[in-house]
Design a protein around this motif. Structure first.
Motif, mmCIF file in Angstrom:
data_model
loop_
_atom_site.group_PDB
_atom_site.id
_atom_site.type_symbol
_atom_site.label_atom_id
_atom_site.label_comp_id
_atom_site.label_asym_id
_atom_site.label_seq_id
_atom_site.Cartn_x
_atom_site.Cartn_y
_atom_site.Cartn_z
ATOM 1 N N HIS A 3 72.778 38.574 88.391
ATOM 2 C CA HIS A 3 73.670 38.285 87.360
ATOM 3 C C HIS A 3 72.931 37.927 85.985
ATOM 4 N N CYS A 4 73.507 38.312 84.814
ATOM 5 C CA CYS A 4 72.921 38.046 83.461
ATOM 6 C C CYS A 4 74.004 37.919 82.639
ATOM 7 N N PRO A 5 73.939 36.878 81.826
ATOM 8 C CA PRO A 5 74.853 36.838 80.816
ATOM 9 C C PRO A 5 74.898 38.089 79.779
ATOM 10 N N ILE A 6 76.298 38.350 79.452
ATOM 11 C CA ILE A 6 76.116 39.634 78.250
ATOM 12 C C ILE A 6 75.294 39.584 77.211
ATOM 13 N N MET A 12 68.354 41.940 75.035
ATOM 14 C CA MET A 12 67.278 42.709 75.430
ATOM 15 C C MET A 12 67.279 44.285 75.285
ATOM 16 N N GLN A 13 68.570 44.727 75.536
ATOM 17 C CA GLN A 13 68.968 46.321 75.346
ATOM 18 C C GLN A 13 68.553 46.430 73.745
ATOM 19 N N ASP A 14 69.176 45.416 72.849
ATOM 20 C CA ASP A 14 68.518 45.685 71.383
ATOM 21 C C ASP A 14 67.431 45.801 71.122
ATOM 22 N N ASN A 78 71.432 54.818 80.475
ATOM 23 C CA ASN A 78 71.338 53.979 81.742
ATOM 24 C C ASN A 78 70.353 52.804 81.858
ATOM 25 N N PHE A 79 70.965 51.773 80.779
ATOM 26 C CA PHE A 79 70.504 50.537 80.876
ATOM 27 C C PHE A 79 70.689 49.648 81.968
ATOM 28 N N ALA A 80 69.639 49.076 82.649
ATOM 29 C CA ALA A 80 70.068 48.045 84.039
ATOM 30 C C ALA A 80 69.117 46.942 84.019
ATOM 31 N N VAL A 81 69.568 45.600 83.980
ATOM 32 C CA VAL A 81 68.883 44.403 84.178
ATOM 33 C C VAL A 81 68.599 44.449 85.761
ATOM 34 N N THR A 82 67.506 44.347 85.702
ATOM 35 C CA THR A 82 66.580 44.500 87.302
ATOM 36 C C THR A 82 66.296 43.028 87.807
ATOM 37 N N ALA A 83 65.949 42.185 86.933
ATOM 38 C CA ALA A 83 65.843 40.780 87.577
ATOM 39 C C ALA A 83 66.139 40.042 86.341
ATOM 40 N N TYR A 84 66.654 38.783 86.574
ATOM 41 C CA TYR A 84 66.969 37.857 85.493
ATOM 42 C C TYR A 84 66.972 36.474 86.105
ATOM 43 N N ALA A 89 63.287 38.175 82.286
ATOM 44 C CA ALA A 89 64.140 39.124 82.901
ATOM 45 C C ALA A 89 63.514 40.371 82.759
ATOM 46 N N SER A 90 63.946 41.439 83.445
ATOM 47 C CA SER A 90 63.554 42.775 83.432
ATOM 48 C C SER A 90 64.633 43.765 83.262
ATOM 49 N N MET A 91 64.238 44.790 82.488
ATOM 50 C CA MET A 91 65.509 45.877 82.159
ATOM 51 C C MET A 91 64.816 47.221 82.326
ATOM 52 N N ARG A 92 65.468 48.074 82.855
ATOM 53 C CA ARG A 92 65.212 49.691 82.877
ATOM 54 C C ARG A 92 65.983 50.498 82.010
ATOM 55 N N ALA A 93 65.477 51.442 81.521
ATOM 56 C CA ALA A 93 66.462 52.595 80.809
ATOM 57 C C ALA A 93 65.771 53.885 80.924
ATOM 58 N N TYR A 94 66.532 54.797 81.000
ATOM 59 C CA TYR A 94 65.916 56.145 80.960
ATOM 60 C C TYR A 94 65.695 56.464 79.498
ATOM 61 N N VAL A 95 64.594 57.219 79.431
ATOM 62 C CA VAL A 95 64.369 58.082 78.243
ATOM 63 C C VAL A 95 63.952 59.499 78.166
#
Length: 146
Positions: A3-6, A12-14, A78-84, A89-95
């Motif tokens: 769970h990560c607040p929007i 992080m995505q920004d 395909n952004f995904a929070v993987t730890a929070y 926190a950690s985030m993964r995205a395809y590039v």
């Protein structure tokens, strides 16, 4: 997915998008460094390259990259929070990244970005970055060696 607040997820995505835009500018090294903490690790070992440490190491890498490349295009999905937690926190995205060297060579990389973030007084900053490949790169990674 943890769970990560929007608001945190979007911040992080920004940052990941700001990184891609700064790289694609072909000159905005300050913008690249602004995404990272002063002590960040920019780890390219999963793709056979080396780690770069802190803003000085990241700056040196991109001075070299920009000296040899004429164009970049990075497309993130395909952004995904993987730890929070509240402060990390950690985030993964395809590039899908494409580049054109000043010598006419080209590079196409399809992979995943991994950003580890830390909450700072200025907001979320990346303290570690790494990349892995989903497919072998089309072209040479020599242009990003520094």
């Amino acid at each position: 997915m943890p769970h990560c607040p929007i608001e945190d997820r979007l911040a992080m995505q920004d940052q990941m998008i700001a990184y891609a835009h700064a790289v694609d500018s072909m000159h905005d090294i300050d913008g690249i460094c602004a995404v990272f903490t002063e002590d960040a690790v920019f780890d390219l070992t999963r793709i056979g390259l080396v780690e770069h440490h802190g803003h000085a190491g990241i700056r040196a890498l991109f001075e070299s990259v920009f000296a040899s490349m004429s164009h970049h295009g990075h497309y993130l999905s395909n952004f995904a929070v993987t730890a929070y937690t509240a402060d990390r926190a950690s985030m993964r995205a395809y590039v899908d990244a494409k580049g054109l060297g000043k010598d006419g060579s080209s590079l196409n990389v399809l992979g995943r970005y991994y950003f580890d973030f830390r909450r700072t007084a200025e907001g979320w900053k990346a303290e570690r970055y790494t990349l892995d490949l989903l497919l072998p790169p089309a072209g040479s990674l020599d242009k990003i060696r520094a």
